[in-house]
Scaffold this motif. Structure first.
Motif, PDB file in Angstrom:
ATOM      1  N   GLU A 416      29.777  64.230  11.560  1.00 43.24           N
ATOM      2  CA  GLU A 416      31.117  64.814  11.484  1.00 43.24           C
ATOM      3  C   GLU A 416      31.995  64.394  12.654  1.00 43.24           C
ATOM      4  O   GLU A 416      31.484  64.040  13.716  1.00 43.24           O
ATOM      5  N   ALA A 417      33.297  64.476  12.436  1.00 40.32           N
ATOM      6  CA  ALA A 417      34.235  64.178  13.508  1.00 40.32           C
ATOM      7  C   ALA A 417      33.922  65.068  14.701  1.00 40.32           C
ATOM      8  O   ALA A 417      33.560  66.234  14.539  1.00 40.32           O
ATOM      9  N   LYS A 418      34.054  64.477  15.908  1.00 42.32           N
ATOM     10  CA  LYS A 418      33.658  65.236  17.085  1.00 42.32           C
ATOM     11  C   LYS A 418      34.726  65.127  18.165  1.00 42.32           C
ATOM     12  O   LYS A 418      35.348  64.081  18.321  1.00 42.32           O
ATOM     13  N   MET A 419      34.909  66.211  18.909  1.00 45.02           N
ATOM     14  CA  MET A 419      35.812  66.195  20.063  1.00 45.02           C
ATOM     15  C   MET A 419      34.951  66.316  21.313  1.00 45.02           C
ATOM     16  O   MET A 419      34.091  67.196  21.368  1.00 45.02           O
ATOM     17  N   ILE A 420      35.187  65.449  22.274  1.00 46.54           N
ATOM     18  CA  ILE A 420      34.363  65.469  23.483  1.00 46.54           C
ATOM     19  C   ILE A 420      35.278  65.426  24.702  1.00 46.54           C
ATOM     20  O   ILE A 420      36.352  64.836  24.652  1.00 46.54           O
ATOM     21  N   ASN A 421      34.812  66.037  25.777  1.00 44.92           N
ATOM     22  CA  ASN A 421      35.524  65.919  27.040  1.00 44.92           C
ATOM     23  C   ASN A 421      34.881  64.815  27.871  1.00 44.92           C
ATOM     24  O   ASN A 421      33.656  64.730  27.932  1.00 44.92           O
ATOM     25  N   PHE A 422      35.702  63.993  28.492  1.00 41.12           N
ATOM     26  CA  PHE A 422      35.196  62.848  29.261  1.00 41.12           C
ATOM     27  C   PHE A 422      34.121  63.285  30.257  1.00 41.12           C
ATOM     28  O   PHE A 422      33.099  62.628  30.412  1.00 41.12           O
ATOM     29  N   ALA A 423      34.349  64.436  30.892  1.00 43.28           N
ATOM     30  CA  ALA A 423      33.418  64.903  31.928  1.00 43.28           C
ATOM     31  C   ALA A 423      32.029  65.205  31.346  1.00 43.28           C
ATOM     32  O   ALA A 423      31.029  65.187  32.062  1.00 43.28           O
ATOM     33  N   ASP A 424      31.969  65.470  30.030  1.00 42.54           N
ATOM     34  CA  ASP A 424      30.679  65.810  29.421  1.00 42.54           C
ATOM     35  C   ASP A 424      29.875  64.591  28.990  1.00 42.54           C
ATOM     36  O   ASP A 424      28.732  64.720  28.555  1.00 42.54           O
ATOM     37  N   LEU A 425      30.481  63.411  29.082  1.00 44.82           N
ATOM     38  CA  LEU A 425      29.751  62.201  28.678  1.00 44.82           C
ATOM     39  C   LEU A 425      28.730  61.852  29.751  1.00 44.82           C
ATOM     40  O   LEU A 425      29.017  61.932  30.936  1.00 44.82           O
ATOM     41  N   ALA A 426      27.549  61.483  29.308  1.00 45.86           N
ATOM     42  CA  ALA A 426      26.477  61.160  30.264  1.00 45.86           C
ATOM     43  C   ALA A 426      26.866  59.963  31.125  1.00 45.86           C
ATOM     44  O   ALA A 426      27.506  59.058  30.661  1.00 45.86           O
TER      45      ALA A 426
END
Ligand SMILES: Cc1cc2nc3c(=O)[nH]c(=O)nc-3n(C[C@H](O)[C@H](O)[C@H](O)COP(=O)(O)O)c2cc1C
Ligand code: FES
Ligand SMILES: [Fe+2]
Ligand SMILES: [Fe+2]
Lengths: 426, 95
Positions: A416-426
């Motif tokens: 599914e389409a996802k919203m992510i915050n840059f800070a949460d990316l590994a």
């Protein structure tokens, strides 16, 4: 059979006619055994260069490796004066064909240099000069020599980004650069006279052209419609006897060997693992079970210990997704994994889905290292690798199943389409 | 801090980033199929298509313009290792 004359009676190299207006001015390198580090040759190679004479000037197409410049210039001088040379064409800039270029430009200051659009910044890297004069060309561009003319075909990545082929319509000849070439040294020069070079032709394709199959197919779209009496490559025999066979062979080699039985909406996912005590294997089997739950994913599970690298490379070339499982041993993934990965440079992996998992004891670097390598090989690795400390628990087996499921869904475009915050990316 | 959002259409993922982030810093982490070679604006491997928000990106540098031209890029193409996300929303996919 009349012999091909390569030298004058007093031992000076001379040009060999392909027609009244076209000559071979190349050189033989019979003692070369390794080419570009990655290729072997048991009888050396040749550096083929060509001269075309029109009513209003002469063109030189490609040159030779630097150490062979003397022979090239002697052959060139046997059919043309430097002042007559109006055009120099480089079909790609690799040094085995551009080694004599600086000296040729010095001797023929009236010549204009024609290179592909994509060769421009490379030329600077090669000649280390500013203010170079050249004409960048693309498909459809032509240059006139009076009653002869040259047409350019943009054929990128065969095998350098800047590769082009040059067509001489008045003689139905294609100067193809490394395309249709091979490392085979035979002073009988023509395919209907030389020794059996078929194995060299196949080998050259497998190591030089195979990574670029999709570009080969695009180039063939430009080449196949041309009337052709002869193909003049930069290495190996000149193809004057049924040149169309070599074009057909390139098409065959660039198309899937057998059509896979799967229907178009299905996708193939391969899981390879290796395991010493069975921990990474248990993970692999659970990931396989997870992936099986998604319709239209044709998933297979293989132990790297049970096969040789080459057939696995063939399999991976045609797959849509690749998941690798490795334990961490001495701070790294294990050698069979790296052996497989280092063999994958002969196939195009761009945009395939990648994933990595493995069991570890205390540091677990193996998984991250392989993920980085997959990204380096231009796979997309959207789901972070899965690591399990030593023996997987029941809960961890469920995580493995979920990992397999998620990768299979990703492969089918079902996430599914996802919203992510840059800070949460590994 | 100023923010921008970028959607990778091939994988349907949208990321909120600090203004000034380059596309390359995000796309590999989320697993978009945009691929990289030199990572410094020289090879053209990372060509991408901007489907929305062209004006929310930094202007192409002289170098990027040159590489875009050498690679016969269309007018909606940028290099993902060069383009910075400045403001608003941007949608991209592999070229
Ligand atoms: C078969 C072959 C493939 C190549 N592939 C690449 C490549 O993918 N990327 C790249 O940057 N250069 C590539 N090159 C260019 C070499 O890195 C370049 O010619 C370099 O200067 C060779 O260095 P050396 O003289 O130390 O061997 C390739 C060269 C050859 C012959
Ligand atoms: S990765 Fe080479 S130009 Fe962007
Ligand atoms: Fe080459
Ligand atoms: Fe070559």
């Amino acid at each position: 059979m009349n012999r091909i004359v390569l030298e004058s009676p007093d031992g000076v190299p001379v040009a060999v006619p392909l027609s009244e207006r076209v000559h071979w001015v190349g050189a033989f390198d019979p003692h070369l055994r390794t080419f570009d580090i990655i290729l072997k040759t048991a009888n050396g190679t040749s550096y083929n260069a060509y001269v075309v004479r029109g009513s209003e000037g002469v063109a030189v197409i490609d040159t030779v490796k630097e150490g062979f410049a003397d022979v090239f210039f002697a052959r060139l001088e046997s059919v043309a004066d430097y002042a007559e040379i109006k055009v120099i064409v480089l079909n790609h800039l690799e040094p085995d064909h551009t080694g004599a270029l600086p000296e040729l430009m010095r001797r023929a200051p009236g010549a204009q240099l024609y290179i592909s659009q994509k060769a421009q910044s490379m030329l600077k890297g090669l000649l280390k000069q500013e203010n170079l004069h050249f004409t960048p060309v693309v498909t459809g561009d032509t240059v006139s020599l009076g009653d002869r003319s040259l047409q350019f075909l943009h054929t990128p990545y065969l095998h350098w980004p800047d590769t082009q082929c040059t067509y001489l319509p008045e003689e139905a000849m294609l100067f193809s650069g490394d395309v249709f070439g091979c490392h085979f040294c035979d002073d009988r020069l023509f395919n209907d006279r030389a020794g059996d070079f078929r194995f060299s032709f196949e080998y050259y394709y497998a190591h030089i052209m195979r990574p670029f199959k999709e570009y080969v197919l695009r180039a063939l779209e430009l080449i196949e419609p041309l009337p052709l009496k002869l193909i003049a490559p930069t290495h190996g025999p000149i193809l004057r006897d049924r040149p169309d066979r070599y074009i057909q062979r390139y098409r065959q080699l660039s198309s899937p060997a057998l059509h896979s039985e799967i229907s178009p909406q299905q996708k193939t996912l391969l899981i390879f693992y290796i395991s010493s005590y069975g921990n990474t294997r248990r993970m692999a089997e659970a990931i396989y079970q997870g992936a099986l739950q998604v319709d239209d994913v044709r998933v297979s599970l293989y132990d790297l210990e049970g096969g040789e690298v080459a057939p696995f490379v063939d399999l991976i070339e045609e797959a849509d997704g690749l998941i690798l499982g490795t334990p961490t041993i001495n701070g790294d993934a294990v050698k069979p994994i790296w052996d497989l990965l280092s063999s994958l440079t002969v196939v195009n992996l761009k945009n395939k889905l990648g994933g990595v998992f493995g069991s570890y004891g205390w540091t677990g670097e193996g998984v991250r290292l392989v993920e980085d390598r997959l990204r380096g090989l231009k796979l997309r690795v959207p789901i972070p690798g899965l690591r399990v400390k030593l023996i997987p628990t029941d809960d961890e087996i469920l995580e493995c199943k979920a990992f397999g499921l998620e990768l299979a869904q990703e492969l089918m475009g079902l996430r599914e389409a996802k919203m992510i915050n840059f800070a949460d990316l590994a | 801090m100023a923010k921008a959002t970028i959607t990778f259409e091939d994988i349907n993922i949208t990321v909120t980033v600090p203004a000034g982030t380059r596309v390359i810093e995000v796309s590999e982490k989320v697993g978009s199929a945009i691929t990289y070679g030199c990572r410094e604006g020289d090879c053209g491997t990372c060509l991408m298509k901007i489907t929305d928000g062209w004006n929310n990106l930094s202007e192409p540098s002289v170098l990027e313009d040159k590489i875009l031209r050498e690679n016969m890029a269309g007018k909606h193409n940028r290099l993902a290792c060069q383009a910075q996300l400045l403001t608003g929303h941007i949608s991209v996919k592999p070229a």
